[in-house]
Design an enzyme around this catalytic site. Structure first.
Site, short mmCIF file in Angstrom:
data_model
loop_
_atom_site.label_atom_id
_atom_site.label_comp_id
_atom_site.label_asym_id
_atom_site.label_seq_id
_atom_site.Cartn_x
_atom_site.Cartn_y
_atom_site.Cartn_z
N GLY A 18 8.37 11.21 5.10
CA GLY A 18 9.00 11.55 3.84
C GLY A 18 8.38 12.72 3.10
N ASP A 38 -2.70 7.98 5.62
CA ASP A 38 -1.62 6.99 5.60
C ASP A 38 -2.16 5.74 6.28
OD1 ASP A 38 1.05 5.67 5.94
OD2 ASP A 38 1.79 7.65 5.37
N ASP A 59 -5.75 3.10 3.29
CA ASP A 59 -4.95 2.21 2.46
C ASP A 59 -5.25 2.56 1.01
OD1 ASP A 59 -3.69 0.21 1.07
OD2 ASP A 59 -4.61 -1.45 2.17
N TYR A 148 10.20 -0.58 -10.50
CA TYR A 148 10.00 0.78 -9.97
C TYR A 148 10.03 1.79 -11.11
CZ TYR A 148 10.97 5.13 -7.43
OH TYR A 148 10.93 6.41 -6.94
N SER A 185 12.32 5.87 4.19
CA SER A 185 12.37 4.67 3.34
C SER A 185 13.71 4.57 2.61
CB SER A 185 11.21 4.68 2.34
OG SER A 185 11.31 5.78 1.45
N ARG A 189 16.66 1.61 2.83
CA ARG A 189 17.31 0.92 1.71
C ARG A 189 18.83 1.03 1.82
NH1 ARG A 189 13.23 3.64 -0.84
NH2 ARG A 189 14.63 5.14 -1.86
#
Length: 244
Positions: A18, A38, A59, A148, A185, A189
């Site tokens: 992304g 990542d 992380d 969000y 991502s 969705r």
């Protein structure tokens, strides 16, 4: 224009896919030494094959790991915080665990990385911090994006707070507020929404198309570079007219 980041070191979170990935590659193309991080080992490996200087599993929810990486890496000139998660639903769909996870990943991860990397930036004469926020929550309410939107509003406030505290010390901090961007991502969705899911996302964009990760990366590149030396504390909207 080339070599816009020549001689600079940049660290990118959520770089395997992304916006993070597109930004890491854009930074590298413009001469930066990029450390891509990542939790997706496969995605990181493919970045290494594309010429990224260093990849590291990180992380962003683990404070000890973030601090250890900052100590090992030392000063970076650019920090791009792209880690995030989109929780779907209203307040009635948001458990306390959902709230805590979203704020931990979307906001506290940025707190962790900025706190860890900022001292070396200050000691080394400054740098640019770029946080990925969203048009949702910062500029406009979006249906079924309760927590969000709350997190992304917090990112914008965090960005301004860092900017004002270090405005005279060579460190700039800005955030980017995208509209609907075609990323893995987002496509996930859309698929979860069922037939016509992608078309539903497209329909809310006045331009009649989704944005691309590369378009966001172009703005990130500008904010990372010295071209934006007079810009700090700003939430930069790039949404194809969604908020008009």
């Amino acid at each position: 224009m080339t070599d816009r980041l020549k001689g600079k070191r940049a660290l990118v979170t959520a770089a395997a896919a992304g916006i993070g990935r597109a930004s890491a590659l854009a930074f590298a193309r413009e001469g930066a030494t990029v450390i891509a991080t990542d939790i997706d080992d496969k995605g990181l490996a493919s970045l290494k094959q594309e010429g990224i200087a260093e990849v590291a599993r990180l992380d962003a929810r683990n404070t000890a790991d973030v601090n250890a990486l900052a100590e090992r890496v030392g000063k970076v000139d650019v920090l791009l915080n792209a880690a995030g998660f989109v929780h779907n639903g209203t307040i009635l769909d948001c458990s306390e665990d959902d709230w805590d996870f979203s704020f931990d990943l979307n906001v506290k991860s940025m707190h962790r990385t900025i706190k860890a990397f900022l001292p070396a930036m200050l000691a080394g004469g400054g740098g640019s911090i770029v946080n990925i926020a969203s048009a949702a929550g910062v500029f406009k309410a979006a249906p079924n994006r309760y927590v969000y939107s709350a997190t992304k509003s917090a990112v914008a406030a965090l960005t301004r707070a860092v900017a004002v505290d270090f405005i005279g010390k060579g460190v700039r901090c800005n955030c980017i507020c995208p509209g609907t961007i075609e990323t893995p991502s987002m496509l996930g969705r859309a698929a979860a929404a069922g037939p016509g899911g992608r078309e539903m996302f497209v329909s809310r964009q006045p331009m009649g198309r989704l944005g691309t990760a590369e378009e966001i990366a172009s703005l990130a590149l500008y904010l990372a570079s010295d071209e934006s030396a007079f810009t700090t504390g700003v939430a930069h909207i790039i949404d194809g007219g969604w908020t008009l």
